[in-house]
Design an enzyme around this catalytic site. Structure first.
Site, PDB file in Angstrom:
ATOM      1  N   HIS A  46       0.838  -1.204   0.000  1.00 12.62           N
ATOM      2  CA  HIS A  46       0.000   0.000   0.000  1.00 12.62           C
ATOM      3  C   HIS A  46       0.867   1.245   0.000  1.00 12.62           C
ATOM      4  O   HIS A  46       2.044   1.205   0.366  1.00 12.62           O
ATOM      5  CB  HIS A  46      -0.929   0.018   1.219  1.00 12.62           C
ATOM      6  CG  HIS A  46      -0.198  -0.028   2.532  1.00 12.62           C
ATOM      7  ND1 HIS A  46       0.264  -1.203   3.074  1.00 12.62           N
ATOM      8  CD2 HIS A  46       0.168   0.936   3.405  1.00 12.62           C
ATOM      9  CE1 HIS A  46       0.863  -0.961   4.226  1.00 12.62           C
ATOM     10  NE2 HIS A  46       0.833   0.338   4.453  1.00 12.62           N
ATOM     11  N   CYS A  69       2.272   3.275  11.892  1.00 13.01           N
ATOM     12  CA  CYS A  69       3.196   2.694  10.924  1.00 13.01           C
ATOM     13  C   CYS A  69       3.623   3.793   9.964  1.00 13.01           C
ATOM     14  O   CYS A  69       3.036   4.887   9.962  1.00 13.01           O
ATOM     15  CB  CYS A  69       2.559   1.522  10.176  1.00 13.01           C
ATOM     16  SG  CYS A  69       1.240   1.982   9.039  1.00 13.01           S
TER      17      CYS A  69
END
Length: 698
Positions: free
Chosen positions: A65, A207
């Site tokens: 992603h 993250c």
């Protein structure tokens, strides 16, 4: 949001055998629907995100992603692989692959939808249904939330439901639930303080991209909390920002879990509580263990210090969670080196300019305080030399002081500087500075672990720690370790002074290999630090200046070679790499090895060996030509200060040509991927674009 994923974005028979091929296959579907405008640019952003941290998860899931300016609207593509594809998960290949694409400026609603998918991936029924679903339409409906896992299992060919905003609704409902629990918790903590209640944990997950792992870790921790009968409230610090937990919720918590791969924002809010600090994948893969661990710490009364913002040592604040001792040791040493290098550069260049203007006799000039004539060139040369010599006098104390600072923060500075100055006094040199810094940091860390009465804590950082630590470090340096280190330093200096012939050439080749191995990384820094340590004196030996010359020459080779390669064989490189090649001319000429990093990160097996061969040749030729350099940096801009400058430039040119030829041949042997201009175009763009897009992705 029903068109975020459609049947056209689903491949239930994904044939790719690598994660790069899988990302390309799914991205091509996005391009066909107009969701992605530049396939190569988008894949470069995906690769850059993948380079930060593998996106494979336990349970056979891969979630490549990124956020990218090449994405027109938030999009999901799903692929199912029968053979499995390695995405770096500990338990093996992934068979369920989700490619998540978010625009660089995606709004909160879109990112919330994407985070909902991330949470769903923690649901075993959801992933089981995806593995058994029979057609693309049913899979798309299941992912959107139009079809339940049970319905998908009953009939894969059923038509898609009409509740197109069901995912968004579920997200909103979960957000409302979280808000309600957040709002209720403070009141409960006050009213029922004495009553029996579950163990309470607050957690923060984050993250690098803040789209997938952040929310999956949150969901995993919440699920594990429910199973353990523990209240878990999570603050997700995602790409859309974050909503701070209510201070009352934090105050009422019995423990804290940080599952993160980027620094926790406003971490000081959670000080003074039992804390478990791990990477985000640990939050996904072993939440139950983390909950058990924080409960154990609470039972033992282990709490973090109530430190102000930015608590922790500099290395701890900048590093990743769970780092081993070896990694920390390297960072402690690099902390000292990074603060020392500006002194080396300033002092070395000033001394070199003094020699260039006034000749080597200038080192015997009287102090400019006693004799300075404005109109005399020699006076200005003496001034530069003497300022540079003073700057050099700080090298070892700064090295030691900031090694200790990296270990123990500000309390380590005083004993570190004292130990470093003692190392200079007893001629222990660079090695003495390393040892003094480590001793000082270790002594301060040991003192800080002692339980001090509250009445004395106020004077600890100002009086007690500096006094005791300086005395201990001084004793160790003067009486215990100083003399052996000084002897080792002298032996190394004598060895360098005795280098000649083939030994010197081999050393030049070795240093060239090290300079080009990781392009500004730890190995490169070791070679550079070794060279600068040799000239970090007022009167360096001829061998030390030869080593400095070889190191700088080799460090210039990789970016110059990549720049030349993109010029003569541009078809082998992406458009982004060709643009980076233009910048690499300047970076290489300036002795900035990092200019080759985008090329090396994209194609390491071809670029790094090519650069190392060229660097080794340049380093050995520089030593063979007896080129010398008094300045620690500057590239071609300090050529007038180089001994045997013409042959020195020849050595650099030969290494650049060799590296260029090797990288062109190796890239030319690779079979071009479909749709690229040259071999490996997509791979080549990855790191280059990643360098440019990283602030967006983060």
């Amino acid at each position: 949001m029903s068109d975020m994923i459609t049947a056209d974005l689903v491949d239930l028979d994904l044939s790719a055998d690598t994660k790069e091929a899988a990302a390309r296959a799914l991205a091509e579907r996005m391009v066909a629907l107009g969701r992605v405008t530049d396939l190569e640019g988008f894949l470069a952003d995906v690769a850059a995100r993948e380079a930060q941290m593998p996106t494979g998860l336990d349970g056979g899931i891969g979630i490549p992603h990124c956020r990218s300016e090449h994405v027109t609207e938030p999009t999901l593509a799903f692929g199912r692989s029968s053979a499995g594809i390695d995405f770096g998960a500990a338990d093996g290949p992934a068979d369920l692959i989700f490619l998540i694409a978010a625009p660089a400026g995606a709004d909160d609603a879109h990112l919330t939808i994407l985070s909902s998918l991330a949470r769903q991936l923690m649901n075993a029924e959801f992933t089981a249904a995806l593995r058994s679903v029979g057609d693309a339409s049913a899979a798309a409906a299941l992912i959107r939330g139009d079809k339940t896992p049970e319905a998908a299992a009953e009939g894969a060919g059923a038509t898609e439901g009409a509740s197109e905003d069901s995912v968004a609704s579920s997200v909103a409902a979960s957000a409302d639930d979280a808000t309600d629990s957040t709002a209720a918790a403070p009141g409960a903590s006050v009213a029922d303080a004495a009553a029996e209640r579950p163990f309470r944990i607050v957690a923060v997950t984050s993250c690098p991209t803040g789209i997938a792992h952040t929310y999956m870790a949150a969901e995993s921790l919440e699920n594990a909390g429910r199973e353990a009968g523990v209240e878990v409230v999570v603050e997700t610090q995602g790409s859309a920002g974050f909503t701070r937990l209510d201070p009352g919720v934090i105050a009422a918590a019995d423990g804290v879990i940080f599952a993160h791969d980027v620094p926790v924002r406003e971490k000081e809010r959670f000080a003074g509580k039992p804390t478990v600090d791990v990477g985000v994948k640990a939050g996904i893969n072993r939440p139950g263990e983390l909950i058990t661990e924080v409960r154990g710490r609470a039972a033992r009364g282990e709490v973090t210090a109530g430190a102000p913002s930015g608590a922790g040592t500099p290395v701890e604040r900048s590093g990743d969670s769970g780092e081993g001792y070896g990694t920390k040791l390297r960072k402690w040493l690099m902390s000292g080196v990074s603060y020392m290098v500006p002194f080396v550069a300033a002092g070395g260049l000033l001394i070199a300019l003094g020699f260039a203007i006034g000749g080597y006799k200038i080192k015997s000039a009287p102090s400019v305080m006693d004799h300075f004539v404005w109109t005399q060139t020699d006076s200005w040369a003496a001034l530069m030399f003497q300022i540079g010599a003073v700057a050099f006098g700080f090298l070892v104390p700064v090295l030691a002081g900031y090694i200790a600072y990296g270990m123990a923060d500000r309390p380590g500075l005083v004993p570190g500087f004292v130990g470093g100055m003692i190392a200079s006094t007893i001629n222990a040199g660079f090695l003495g500075g390393l040892v003094a810094g480590l001793l000082a940091g270790g002594v301060v860390m040991a003192i800080q672990r002692i339980d001090i009465p509250a009445v004395l804590r106020g004077i600890m950082p100002v009086v007690v720690i500096p006094l005791i630590s300086s005395a201990i470090v001084g004793f160790l340096m003067f009486v215990v370790v100083g003399k052996p280190i000084a002897s080792a330093q002298k032996a190394m200096t004598d060895w360098l002074n005795g280098l000649s012939g083939s030994n010197a050439i081999l050393l030049g080749a070795l240093l060239g290999l090290m300079m080009c191995f990781d392009l500004g990384g730890p190995v490169n820094k070791v070679a550079y630090t070794f060279a600068t340590a040799g000239i970090a004196v007022s009167n360096p030996s001829d061998s030390a200046m030869k080593i400095m010359a070889a190191v700088m020459a080799a460090g210039m080779v990789p970016p110059l070679a990549m720049a030349l390669a993109t010029t003569i064989r541009g078809r082998l490189f992406t458009e982004t790499e060709r643009e980076n090649g233009k910048a690499a001319w300047v970076l290489g000429a300036s002795f900035i090895s990092e200019g080759a990093i985008p090329f090396a990160a994209a194609d390491p097996l071809r670029v790094i060996p090519s650069a190392m061969v060229g660097g080794a040749i340049t380093g050995s030729l520089s030593m063979a030509f007896s080129a010398t350099l008094r300045a620690p940096h500057g590239g071609i801009f300090v050529v007038p200060l180089i001994g045997n400058a013409f042959l020195y430039l020849i050595a650099i040119a030969v290494g650049v040509c060799v590296s260029t030829a090797l990288v062109v041949v190796l890239k030319g042997m690779r079979k071009p991927a479909p749709g690229t201009v040259g071999a490996g175009k997509a791979d080549g763009a990855a790191a280059a674009a990643g360098e440019a897009k990283q602030p967006v992705a983060a």
